[in-house]
Design an enzyme around this catalytic site. Structure first.
Site, PDB file in Angstrom:
ATOM      1  N   HIS A   1       0.809  -1.222   0.000  1.00  0.00           N
ATOM      2  CA  HIS A   1       0.000   0.000   0.000  1.00  0.00           C
ATOM      3  C   HIS A   1       0.843   1.274   0.000  1.00  0.00           C
ATOM      4  O   HIS A   1       0.379   2.324   0.431  1.00  0.00           O
ATOM      5  CB  HIS A   1      -0.937   0.002   1.208  1.00  0.00           C
ATOM      6  CG  HIS A   1      -2.026  -1.024   1.116  1.00  0.00           C
ATOM      7  ND1 HIS A   1      -3.001  -1.003   0.138  1.00  0.00           N
ATOM      8  CD2 HIS A   1      -2.285  -2.126   1.871  1.00  0.00           C
ATOM      9  CE1 HIS A   1      -3.820  -2.024   0.297  1.00  0.00           C
ATOM     10  NE2 HIS A   1      -3.402  -2.727   1.345  1.00  0.00           N
TER      11      HIS A   1
ATOM     12  N   GLU B   1      -7.275 -12.480   5.326  1.00  0.00           N
ATOM     13  CA  GLU B   1      -7.990 -11.237   5.016  1.00  0.00           C
ATOM     14  C   GLU B   1      -9.347 -11.459   4.356  1.00  0.00           C
ATOM     15  O   GLU B   1      -9.854 -10.563   3.677  1.00  0.00           O
ATOM     16  CB  GLU B   1      -7.107 -10.361   4.115  1.00  0.00           C
ATOM     17  CG  GLU B   1      -5.765 -10.015   4.756  1.00  0.00           C
ATOM     18  CD  GLU B   1      -4.885  -9.147   3.886  1.00  0.00           C
ATOM     19  OE1 GLU B   1      -4.814  -7.938   4.146  1.00  0.00           O
ATOM     20  OE2 GLU B   1      -4.275  -9.693   2.929  1.00  0.00           O
TER      21      GLU B   1
ATOM     22  N   ASP C   1      -9.594  -5.682   5.662  1.00  0.00           N
ATOM     23  CA  ASP C   1      -9.946  -6.425   4.452  1.00  0.00           C
ATOM     24  C   ASP C   1     -10.995  -7.491   4.725  1.00  0.00           C
ATOM     25  O   ASP C   1     -11.834  -7.775   3.860  1.00  0.00           O
ATOM     26  CB  ASP C   1      -8.691  -7.044   3.838  1.00  0.00           C
ATOM     27  CG  ASP C   1      -7.894  -6.035   3.040  1.00  0.00           C
ATOM     28  OD1 ASP C   1      -8.503  -5.228   2.326  1.00  0.00           O
ATOM     29  OD2 ASP C   1      -6.663  -6.036   3.133  1.00  0.00           O
TER      30      ASP C   1
END
Length: 256
Positions: free
Chosen positions: A46, A150, A176
């Site tokens: 990210h 996730e 997530d």
């Protein structure tokens, strides 16, 4: 809290705290180390951090005695191999939903016969050829392989993923999981799914970690039984400090 998973997983046991590194700045890692974080996670999933930048951040963290981990963008073996050869102590692999994906992650981290990682003894991990072959190959045995749980599917498979030989810890991504089940990360359903993954890891005898934005949140996760926690990140801590300064000045009647 008792460390789980044996000596290899020790850096992720016993209530260790770390933070995400998202800025391409050596100072971020230096500040985290001097502040007392046990580990940093260089975030390639990210944040726009390339291999060279990750290499430098890993080097600085290791020199300062802070465990350098990397959250890779995906499970591609070529990327994992280069990061481990750069000296990363281990990798967090996003979106591991199945046992097959967990086995692929282990294969990318471990040398044969356990895995398929190629030998690069002239890398930093091999001290540019100064380490013996045996010493270099031992770095593959020590490298941490941490699948990220996730999704609802991943939670359902968490016990089997945790039992895969070579998996050292699980990392639960509440945000997530929340996206997957269309609920807020703090929703009871998400909390229960995270707790199920935590129980699966502990039943397999390995540590389990999670992330949070705040110190209070980290304390709550540790009290819940998580073995390691990633708290905030360099960009958010800078943004919050900057915002606080401006708010304090202008909120007290200072110049606008």
């Amino acid at each position: 809290m008792t460390p789980l998973g044996g000596d290899r997983a020790a850096p992720l046991g016993g209530g260790r705290i770390g933070t995400w590194t998202k800025l391409p700045a050596l100072e971020s890692v230096q500040i985290a180390a001097h502040a007392g974080f046990d580990f940093v996670v260089v975030d390639q999933e990210h944040a726009p951090l390339d291999l060279r930048t990750a290499y430098e951040l890993i080097t600085v963290a290791a020199a300062l005695g802070t465990t350098p981990l990397v959250r890779v963008a995906d499970g591609a073996p070529s990327g994992i191999q280069r990061l481990l050869d750069a000296g990363a102590a281990g990798v967090l692999i996003p979106h591991v939903d199945t046992v097959e994906q967990a086995r692929d992650a282990v294969a990318a981290v471990r040398f044969p016969p356990v895995g398929r990682r190629g030998a690069g003894g002239t890398s930093r991990a091999g001290r540019w050829g100064l380490r013996s072959r045996e010493e270099y190959l031992a770095t593959g045995e020590d490298a941490l392989c941490v699948p990220q749980i996730e999704s609802r599917e991943a939670v359902g498979n968490a016990a089997a993923i945790a039992a895969v030989d070579g998996v050292d810890a699980l990392f639960v991504g509440a945000a997530d999981i929340g996206l997957d089940v269309a609920a807020a990360p703090s929703a009871p359903e998400v909390t229960e799914l995270c707790g199920a993954a935590l129980r699966a890891a502990h039943e397999a005898g390995i540590p389990c970690g999670a992330a949070t934005a705040t110190a209070r949140g980290a304390a709550a996760l540790l009290a819940q039984g998580f073995d390691f926690v990633v708290v905030s990140n360099d960009t958010s801590m800078l943004a919050e400090a900057a915002s606080s300064v401006v708010h304090t000045i202008r909120g007290n009647g200072g110049p606008s």
